[in-house]
Design an enzyme around this catalytic site. Sequence first.
Site, short mmCIF file in Angstrom:
data_model
loop_
_atom_site.label_atom_id
_atom_site.label_comp_id
_atom_site.label_asym_id
_atom_site.label_seq_id
_atom_site.Cartn_x
_atom_site.Cartn_y
_atom_site.Cartn_z
N GLU A 52 -2.96 -4.56 -3.21
CA GLU A 52 -3.48 -5.46 -4.24
C GLU A 52 -3.50 -4.78 -5.60
O GLU A 52 -3.09 -5.34 -6.61
CB GLU A 52 -4.91 -5.91 -3.89
N CYS A 58 -10.25 -4.55 -0.15
CA CYS A 58 -11.36 -3.59 -0.09
C CYS A 58 -12.24 -3.77 -1.32
O CYS A 58 -11.90 -4.49 -2.27
CB CYS A 58 -10.82 -2.17 0.00
N ASN A 98 0.84 -1.19 0.00
CA ASN A 98 0.00 0.00 0.00
C ASN A 98 0.88 1.24 0.00
O ASN A 98 1.95 1.28 0.61
CB ASN A 98 -1.01 0.00 1.17
N ILE A 99 0.42 2.24 -0.73
CA ILE A 99 1.17 3.49 -0.88
C ILE A 99 0.21 4.63 -0.58
O ILE A 99 -0.69 4.93 -1.39
CB ILE A 99 1.74 3.62 -2.31
N GLU A 100 0.36 5.22 0.61
CA GLU A 100 -0.55 6.29 1.02
C GLU A 100 -0.06 7.65 0.52
O GLU A 100 1.06 7.80 0.05
CB GLU A 100 -0.68 6.30 2.55
N CYS A 143 -10.57 -2.89 -4.74
CA CYS A 143 -9.64 -3.93 -5.21
C CYS A 143 -10.40 -5.15 -5.71
O CYS A 143 -10.01 -5.78 -6.69
CB CYS A 143 -8.67 -4.31 -4.10
N CYS A 191 -3.96 0.72 -2.79
CA CYS A 191 -3.84 -0.50 -1.98
C CYS A 191 -2.75 -1.41 -2.55
O CYS A 191 -2.39 -1.34 -3.73
CB CYS A 191 -5.15 -1.27 -2.00
ZN LIG Z 1 -8.03 -2.09 -1.83
#
Ligand SMILES: [Zn+2]
Length: 129
Positions: free
Chosen positions: A54, A89, A41-43, A92, A52
Amino acid sequence: MKIELVTKAYEAMKHSYSPYSGFRVGAALLTKDSKIYTGCNIENSAFSPTCCAERTAFFKAVSEGEKDFKAIAIVGGKGGEITDFCYPCGVCRQVMAEFCDGDFEIITTDAKEIKSHTLKELLPESFKI
Ligand SMILES: [Zn+2]
């Protein structure tokens, strides 16, 4: 195969960029010809550009010409500590539905047990054009 994929997901989680939530996620996506693409994940401080793990794995794979996928392993937890199963989520799941059949396998672990589900189980009646 499940153990190897979960191990790759753990390794990918080390690259998680999650300074806002502290929730680190790693994913390992298996193609039908046995290649593995990983993602984390890359915020982002603006939140909506966040991606996300995935989708990172899927977009890496698709951007390199892959379209046929067999399974994905996902691990995640606060501070990278895995204490519960980490499911994809809704966004995804929809991305998975774009590229995968209902029998695509989604694997996750709580660090004690490995569970697997089909995409059809996690996203029944998905949107398709
Ligand atoms: Zn997701």
